[in-house]
Design an enzyme around this catalytic site. Sequence first.
Site, mmCIF file in Angstrom:
data_model
loop_
_atom_site.group_PDB
_atom_site.id
_atom_site.type_symbol
_atom_site.label_atom_id
_atom_site.label_comp_id
_atom_site.label_asym_id
_atom_site.label_seq_id
_atom_site.Cartn_x
_atom_site.Cartn_y
_atom_site.Cartn_z
ATOM 1 N N SER A 140 44.328 37.610 35.972
ATOM 2 C CA SER A 140 44.444 36.189 36.321
ATOM 3 C C SER A 140 44.351 35.350 35.062
ATOM 4 C CB SER A 140 43.304 35.793 37.267
ATOM 5 O OG SER A 140 43.306 34.401 37.517
ATOM 6 N N TYR A 153 34.361 35.853 39.516
ATOM 7 C CA TYR A 153 35.817 36.062 39.406
ATOM 8 C C TYR A 153 36.235 36.037 37.941
ATOM 9 C CZ TYR A 153 40.770 35.549 40.793
ATOM 10 O OH TYR A 153 42.135 35.727 40.977
HETATM 11 N N1 LIG Z 1 47.343 33.685 44.298
HETATM 12 C C1 LIG Z 1 46.964 33.292 43.090
HETATM 13 O O1 LIG Z 1 47.036 32.100 42.743
HETATM 14 C C2 LIG Z 1 46.434 34.289 42.102
HETATM 15 C C3 LIG Z 1 46.228 33.859 40.789
HETATM 16 C C4 LIG Z 1 45.740 34.741 39.851
HETATM 17 C C5 LIG Z 1 45.451 36.041 40.213
HETATM 18 N N2 LIG Z 1 45.650 36.448 41.492
HETATM 19 C C6 LIG Z 1 45.322 37.832 41.815
HETATM 20 O O2 LIG Z 1 46.444 38.452 42.389
HETATM 21 C C7 LIG Z 1 46.019 39.501 43.260
HETATM 22 C C8 LIG Z 1 46.731 39.348 44.585
HETATM 23 O O3 LIG Z 1 46.343 38.114 45.151
HETATM 24 P P1 LIG Z 1 47.225 37.375 46.253
HETATM 25 O O4 LIG Z 1 47.239 35.945 45.880
HETATM 26 O O5 LIG Z 1 48.468 38.110 46.487
HETATM 27 O O6 LIG Z 1 46.208 37.504 47.486
HETATM 28 P P2 LIG Z 1 46.376 38.044 48.979
HETATM 29 O O7 LIG Z 1 45.096 37.692 49.649
HETATM 30 O O8 LIG Z 1 47.656 37.573 49.559
HETATM 31 O O9 LIG Z 1 46.481 39.620 48.774
HETATM 32 C C9 LIG Z 1 45.365 40.384 48.399
HETATM 33 C C10 LIG Z 1 45.416 41.686 49.177
HETATM 34 O O10 LIG Z 1 44.291 42.481 48.737
HETATM 35 C C11 LIG Z 1 43.768 43.137 49.882
HETATM 36 N N3 LIG Z 1 42.379 43.517 49.645
HETATM 37 C C12 LIG Z 1 41.303 42.716 49.505
HETATM 38 N N4 LIG Z 1 40.188 43.460 49.348
HETATM 39 C C13 LIG Z 1 40.586 44.759 49.370
HETATM 40 C C14 LIG Z 1 39.909 46.005 49.253
HETATM 41 N N5 LIG Z 1 38.568 46.057 49.100
HETATM 42 N N6 LIG Z 1 40.627 47.142 49.315
HETATM 43 C C15 LIG Z 1 41.969 47.106 49.487
HETATM 44 N N7 LIG Z 1 42.672 45.953 49.613
HETATM 45 C C16 LIG Z 1 41.985 44.800 49.554
HETATM 46 C C17 LIG Z 1 43.905 42.117 51.004
HETATM 47 O O11 LIG Z 1 43.832 42.733 52.285
HETATM 48 C C18 LIG Z 1 45.270 41.508 50.693
HETATM 49 O O12 LIG Z 1 46.292 42.193 51.377
HETATM 50 C C19 LIG Z 1 44.495 39.391 43.347
HETATM 51 O O13 LIG Z 1 43.908 40.345 42.500
HETATM 52 C C20 LIG Z 1 44.221 37.984 42.845
HETATM 53 O O14 LIG Z 1 42.949 37.858 42.268
HETATM 54 C C21 LIG Z 1 46.139 35.607 42.445
#
Ligand SMILES: NC(=O)c1ccc[n+]([C@@H]2O[C@H](COP(=O)([O-])OP(=O)(O)OC[C@H]3O[C@@H](n4cnc5c(N)ncnc54)[C@H](O)[C@@H]3O)[C@@H](O)[C@H]2O)c1
Length: 261
Positions: A140, A153
């Site tokens: 991130s 985080y």
């Molecule tokens: N959306 C953003 O703005 C953003 C920004 C920076 C980083 N990220 C990172 O990107 C990644 C994906 O995020 P996203 O926005 O697609 O979120 P999202 O919530 O759409 O997807 C995350 C997925 O991870 C799964 N998950 C959570 N805990 C879990 C576990 N213990 N075991 C297995 N699966 C698990 C959830 O069920 C979900 O399907 C994350 O690591 C997040 O920190 C997202």
Amino acid sequence: MDIDFTGKTYLVTGGASGIGAAVVEYIATHQGTAVIADLNDEVGGALAARFPTQLRYLHTDVTRLEQLEAACELAETAFGGLDGAVNSAGIGSLGTVADMPVEEWHSVINIDLTGVFHACRAAIPLLRRRGGGSIVNIASLSGVRADYGFAAYNAAKAGVINLTRTIGLDHAAEGIRATAVCPGYIATPLTAGTGMIDGLLDDWLGRVPLQRAGTPEDVAQLVVFLLSPAASYITGTEIVIDGGLGSSNNQPNIPAFFAAM
Ligand SMILES: NC(=O)c1ccc[n+]([C@@H]2O[C@H](COP(=O)([O-])OP(=O)(O)OC[C@H]3O[C@@H](n4cnc5c(N)ncnc54)[C@H](O)[C@@H]3O)[C@@H](O)[C@H]2O)c1
């Protein structure tokens, strides 16, 4: 950009939703195969059911190493091996060091950092057997710089970036590349709550030079490039994808200030 993933298989943690699901969808629509490792059985199962010959879903908690080993085993039995892993499973968390529950600290570190370690640990033996591969860890912008009130985080994502560098060093000679992708604000279920807080989304996006939220597909395009041979000289590093959000040092916009006088 069109990458042909014929004959290639990937593990995608968090592949049921958001960024992970966009990566899975790209791989499946470009002739590749993947194992979706997630907790969201309904959504992950439905995505796998759309591409029955190319995708498998396995209920997997990334805090459990043996469950990731089972997901890798499934890649081997269903598709014959593994060419890479995309580690996208993660959760958000609000709280300062002074006020957050200690259990929440452990939970965020377990999922967002140790979960990535577990997936890499389970995947590397299979990548070795293939003679190499590509690991893409979704970190991130919050791992590059700090946010107000995101203590766990920030720590977990910074950890993912340096873990990725060390994997890049330790496994380069085996043909295994490792990169961290650092998104800014991406519109996914994880960030959906932002829009429900009056004014917060406008404030957030107002700081993005490209003036919009990123999409899961924006990030997936970068991830699939990093998986592909086109990225064969990139390893042990992080790449920010944030519409310019992190490029400012937060000092005032002087030209805008003068223009408004
Ligand atoms: N959306 C953003 O703005 C953003 C920004 C920076 C980083 N990220 C990172 O990107 C990644 C994906 O995020 P996203 O926005 O697609 O979120 P999202 O919530 O759409 O997807 C995350 C997925 O991870 C799964 N998950 C959570 N805990 C879990 C576990 N213990 N075991 C297995 N699966 C698990 C959830 O069920 C979900 O399907 C994350 O690591 C997040 O920190 C997202």
